[in-house]
Scaffold this motif. Structure first.
Motif, PDB file in Angstrom:
ATOM      1  N   ALA A   1       0.928  -1.091  -0.091  1.00 44.36           N
ATOM      2  CA  ALA A   1      -0.132   0.237   0.223  1.00 44.36           C
ATOM      3  C   ALA A   1       0.899   1.439  -0.139  1.00 44.36           C
ATOM      4  O   ALA A   1       0.493   2.592  -0.225  1.00 44.36           O
ATOM      5  N   LEU A   2       2.448   1.388   0.354  1.00 43.33           N
ATOM      6  CA  LEU A   2       3.185   2.179   1.042  1.00 43.33           C
ATOM      7  C   LEU A   2       3.117   2.853  -0.910  1.00 43.33           C
ATOM      8  O   LEU A   2       4.402   4.119  -1.001  1.00 43.33           O
ATOM      9  N   ASP A   3       3.414   1.862  -1.499  1.00 46.21           N
ATOM     10  CA  ASP A   3       3.606   2.365  -3.164  1.00 46.21           C
ATOM     11  C   ASP A   3       2.662   3.328  -3.662  1.00 46.21           C
ATOM     12  O   ASP A   3       3.095   4.457  -4.939  1.00 46.21           O
TER      13      ASP A   3
ATOM     14  N   ARG B   1       0.289   3.338  -8.399  1.00 46.55           N
ATOM     15  CA  ARG B   1       0.909   2.741  -8.423  1.00 46.55           C
ATOM     16  C   ARG B   1       1.444   1.946  -7.879  1.00 46.55           C
ATOM     17  O   ARG B   1       1.819   2.115  -6.584  1.00 46.55           O
ATOM     18  N   ILE B   2       1.620   0.649  -8.370  1.00 48.09           N
ATOM     19  CA  ILE B   2       2.224  -0.822  -7.518  1.00 48.09           C
ATOM     20  C   ILE B   2       3.723  -1.212  -8.262  1.00 48.09           C
ATOM     21  O   ILE B   2       3.463  -1.176  -9.431  1.00 48.09           O
ATOM     22  N   SER B   3       4.649  -1.327  -7.206  1.00 42.21           N
ATOM     23  CA  SER B   3       5.271  -1.314  -7.694  1.00 42.21           C
ATOM     24  C   SER B   3       5.914  -3.230  -8.221  1.00 42.21           C
ATOM     25  O   SER B   3       5.106  -4.300  -8.402  1.00 42.21           O
TER      26      SER B   3
ATOM     27  N   THR C   1       5.360   1.661  10.574  1.00 42.70           N
ATOM     28  CA  THR C   1       4.749   1.802   9.252  1.00 42.70           C
ATOM     29  C   THR C   1       5.969   2.594   8.065  1.00 42.70           C
ATOM     30  O   THR C   1       6.327   2.201   7.166  1.00 42.70           O
ATOM     31  N   TYR C   2       6.589   3.883   9.027  1.00 44.97           N
ATOM     32  CA  TYR C   2       7.633   4.644   7.845  1.00 44.97           C
ATOM     33  C   TYR C   2       8.933   3.670   7.982  1.00 44.97           C
ATOM     34  O   TYR C   2       9.836   3.787   7.020  1.00 44.97           O
ATOM     35  N   ALA C   3       8.879   2.756   8.949  1.00 44.94           N
ATOM     36  CA  ALA C   3       9.745   1.436   8.933  1.00 44.94           C
ATOM     37  C   ALA C   3       9.888   0.827   7.324  1.00 44.94           C
ATOM     38  O   ALA C   3      11.156   0.904   6.960  1.00 44.94           O
ATOM     39  N   LEU C   4       8.210   0.130   7.868  1.00 42.85           N
ATOM     40  CA  LEU C   4       8.243  -1.105   5.854  1.00 42.85           C
ATOM     41  C   LEU C   4       8.545   0.009   4.781  1.00 42.85           C
ATOM     42  O   LEU C   4       8.183  -0.970   3.680  1.00 42.85           O
ATOM     43  N   ASP C   5       8.459   1.837   5.284  1.00 44.01           N
ATOM     44  CA  ASP C   5       9.030   2.313   3.840  1.00 44.01           C
ATOM     45  C   ASP C   5       9.821   2.277   3.074  1.00 44.01           C
ATOM     46  O   ASP C   5      10.712   2.943   2.334  1.00 44.01           O
ATOM     47  N   ARG C   6      10.905   1.864   4.503  1.00 42.67           N
ATOM     48  CA  ARG C   6      12.915   2.172   4.083  1.00 42.67           C
ATOM     49  C   ARG C   6      13.155   0.072   4.303  1.00 42.67           C
ATOM     50  O   ARG C   6      14.339   0.393   3.664  1.00 42.67           O
ATOM     51  N   ILE C   7      12.588  -0.554   4.880  1.00 45.23           N
ATOM     52  CA  ILE C   7      13.218  -2.179   5.235  1.00 45.23           C
ATOM     53  C   ILE C   7      12.048  -3.075   4.170  1.00 45.23           C
ATOM     54  O   ILE C   7      10.289  -3.212   4.631  1.00 45.23           O
ATOM     55  N   SER C   8      12.257  -4.322   4.712  1.00 45.23           N
ATOM     56  CA  SER C   8      11.497  -5.378   3.970  1.00 45.23           C
ATOM     57  C   SER C   8      10.965  -5.868   4.947  1.00 45.23           C
ATOM     58  O   SER C   8      11.299  -6.037   6.064  1.00 45.23           O
TER      59      SER C   8
END
Length: 314
Positions: A33-35, A213-215, A91-98
């Motif tokens: 969803a963060l995409d 937009r989705i990866s 949530t901000y962590a999941l924007d940066r790490i797996s």
């Protein structure tokens, strides 16, 4: 009579398994969803939908629940820890790490909670507890390094995920007291509502419009449009992870206790890894698999010891 009791226990365990599936998959669907938007918009949408559902459940089944005036301050600090600080960190962590790196670290919350209880409530720590904590910390090291033992993940992402962990530890210390006086479903609804009001000013100031937009890494979902994938992720996160899973877990804890229920959280990193593999095609290298297994062994070791202590003292 015995068969009915066994059936009810089986149902409780099914509730727990379903809750773990909801929470284990949530890390992957959050990353997806963060995409399309930033963390503040995602969190606010998640809380808003969850709040509506929880208050509908309360109006239908749990209308009466007196809350003493002195508890409202505790409820505010509860919501400040989780969902406010926790969701910001996670949530901000999941924007940066797996998600595969984040989930095992989040799974150490029971261990850090136990350490906090030792510090603040002077509970004793056994040799098994100490070994379990050390194993989990060693496992985390293996999760964030590559085959050359060099850190290969975003450091800020790791800091943020630990911020979420320690926020949840604070939450656990407060909720341990409040849960004896307030219905769990009311507790979740009130904390989420306060959390939503805390997020609203940030959402209005820094929230982003949804950009569908989705990866391309989202392999399994490639047959669906980005809009369907985004809103499907939001439904999974708000309806299942933030609402149904919490209700079912609360029921399970009331039936078999927190110690037995907490053991099931060890499955969350495995569920996350499997979900990431099938949906985003993420492949775990041997070092990260080893780190995950070490963390899970540490968690099991501390919780088995806690369960035996509880049985002896009970």
């Amino acid at each position: 009579m015995k068969s009915n009791k066994k059936l009810s226990i089986v149902i409780v365990y099914l509730f727990l398994v379903f809750s773990m599936i909801c929470w284990g998959t949530s890390y992957v669907f959050t990353a997806i969803a963060l995409d399309c938007t930033n963390p503040l918009t995602l969190i606010s949408l998640r809380l808003l939908i969850s709040d509506i559902l929880l208050w509908i459940v309360i109006l239908l089944f749990f209308r009466k629940c007196p809350i003493h005036k002195k508890d409202w301050l505790y409820l505010f600090f509860l919501a400040l820890c989780e969902p406010f600080f926790y969701y910001i960190g996670e949530t901000y962590a999941l924007d940066r790490i797996s998600p595969v790196v984040a989930a095992p670290i989040i799974a150490t919350i029971p261990i850090f909670t136990m350490v906090a209880m030792i510090v603040f409530w002077k509970q004793k720590m056994s040799i098994k507890n100490i070994v379990g904590v050390v194993l989990s910390l060693v496992g985390i090291v293996f999760m964030i390094v590559n085959k050359n033992m060099e850190i290969d993940v975003d450091i800020l992402g790791i800091v943020l995920i630990f911020f979420a962990v320690f926020s949840s530890v604070g939450y656990g210390l407060i909720v341990n007291d409040l849960s004896s006086r307030i219905n769990p479903i009311w507790l979740i609804a009130v904390q989420n509502t306060i959390g939503l009001f805390l997020f609203c000013p940030l959402w209005l100031k820094f929230g982003e419009m949804i950009d569908y937009r989705i990866s391309s890494e989202t392999m399994f979902l490639s047959a669906y449009s980005p809009k369907v994938i985004f809103w499907g992720s939001i439904v999974i996160l708000s309806v299942f992870s933030s609402t149904i899973a919490f209700i079912l877990y609360s029921i399970s804890v009331s039936k078999i206790g927190i110690t037995k229920s907490a053991v099931f959280t060890n499955a969350i990193p495995i569920i996350t890894a499997l979900t990431a593999f099938f949906i985003t095609g993420e492949v775990m290298n041997p070092i990260k698999i080893f780190g995950m297994l070490v963390i899970i062994c540490g968690l099991i070791l501390t919780q088995i010891d806690s369960e035996r202590t509880a049985r002896t003292s009970g």
